[in-house]
Scaffold this motif. Structure first.
Motif, PDB file in Angstrom:
ATOM      1  N   ASP A 183       4.417 -37.376 -57.046  1.00  0.00           N
ATOM      2  CA  ASP A 183       3.072 -37.380 -57.629  1.00  0.00           C
ATOM      3  C   ASP A 183       2.662 -38.764 -58.137  1.00  0.00           C
ATOM      4  N   TYR A 186       1.742 -40.998 -55.336  1.00  0.00           N
ATOM      5  CA  TYR A 186       0.453 -40.656 -54.734  1.00  0.00           C
ATOM      6  C   TYR A 186      -0.687 -41.254 -55.560  1.00  0.00           C
ATOM      7  N   GLY A 208      -5.043 -32.457 -52.340  1.00  0.00           N
ATOM      8  CA  GLY A 208      -4.141 -31.833 -53.299  1.00  0.00           C
ATOM      9  C   GLY A 208      -4.883 -31.024 -54.342  1.00  0.00           C
TER      10      GLY A 208
END
Length: 326
Positions: A183, A186, A208
């Motif tokens: 995460d 990203y 997402g």
């Protein structure tokens, strides 16, 4: 996209009305008319068109209706499919069979007393049109190719690949899909990718959970994988941002439309290199599913630029994928 009158369908005793709709484009603008106050959906804006008569193809109906309504002459062969929409207004059920042309000849006039004007696609507002027209507005503003970010070794590698791949893509959308990244990585990828895309005139669509758009409010939108979309009951992003949903069957397409998504991807259509030996749904099933969708749908899975025309002929918005650009 059908080009002859479909058999009437009945829903709660209502027959389906087949309506031919024309998107007439000139100098980047679309011809729009205002409906008379005394008719169904009176006072709202509309695209030229009308009912398909028995024995007519939809293209023939459009050529006839455009002459009758505006005086413009449209070459039959210039018409290209845009989208097909089935909509239940409550008092009537319609199938909007939408085609476009940029080769209409002459100067338009409102031959039935209707005011007409030319508007850019970005100026078309949902509230000004009948509810069934919303997917048409989306289809006119969406690109015909949806670029999806492919594999990367790290977020830094992703940025390098993006910089090499994004040239010449102004006006397009890029979905920043990177499920292999943690995460935090990203978030770093998105933070670096946003100014790169902005500088190239490309809209960056995050991929997402809806909270991502809160972290990056300048992103062009959000694409929901199905695992995220299925848990939602309403649209999770503002109306001025794109919302896409990954779908694989009819129920998922219906859920995407119910969420207020602007588009969906549907696939895999063909066998993909990542899943060799596993056939896709094929063009027949793709066409059948898209025919009952209430939003623009991109074909996904094993598709290349050479499939784009076929995809649109089968009712799709265009193709989505990785290999044709990444």
């Amino acid at each position: 996209m059908p080009n002859t009158v479909p058999e009437p369908e009945t829903l709660a005793g209502k027959k389906q009305i087949h309506v031919a709709v024309a998107v007439i484009i000139r100098d980047g603008r679309v011809l729009i008319a205002r409906r008379p106050d005394h008719v169904h959906q009176g006072g709202l804006l509309e695209f030229p068109g009308g009912k398909v008569e028995p024995g007519e193809t939809v293209q023939q109906a459009l050529v006839r209706e455009i002459v009758e309504e505006t005086g413009l002459q449209v070459p039959l062969a210039s018409l290209e499919p845009v989208i097909g929409i089935r909509h239940d207004y409550g008092d009537k059920r319609v199938f909007l069979d939408v085609w476009k042309t940029s080769e209409a000849e002459g100067q338009p006039e409102g031959r039935e007393g209707q005011p007409i004007s030319w508007l850019r696609p970005c100026e078309l507002a949902d509230a000004d049109f009948p509810a069934a027209n919303r997917p048409i507005i989306r289809a006119l503003n969406l690109p015909q190719r949806l670029a999806i970010v492919g594999p990367m070794a790290s977020w830094q590698d992703g940025i390098s690949r993006l910089e090499r791949s994004i040239g010449g893509m102004a006006g397009q959308l890029v979905v920043l899909r990177a499920p292999q990244l943690p995460d935090n990585d990203y978030l770093k990828l998105a933070a670096e990718a946003l100014p790169i895309c902005s500088g190239a005139g490309v809209g960056l669509v995050l991929h997402g959970h809806p909270r991502l758009l809160g972290a990056f409010p300048k992103a062009a939108g959000l694409h929901l994988p199905w695992r995220e979309a299925q848990a939602l009951s309403r649209r999770p992003v503002p109306a001025d941002r794109w919302l896409g949903v990954s779908s694989h069957d009819q129920s998922q397409l219906h859920h995407a439309a119910a969420l207020g998504a602007d588009y969906a991807t549907l696939g895999p259509v063909l066998e993909t290199s990542t899943h060799p030996g596993q056939p896709g749904m094929g063009w027949g099933q793709f066409e059948s599913l898209v025919a009952n969708a209430r939003l623009p749908v991109y074909g996904l899975g094993g598709l290349a630029p050479g499939h784009e025309t076929l995809c649109r002929e089968r009712g799709g918005q265009g193709i989505a994928g990785i290999g044709f650009w990444w």
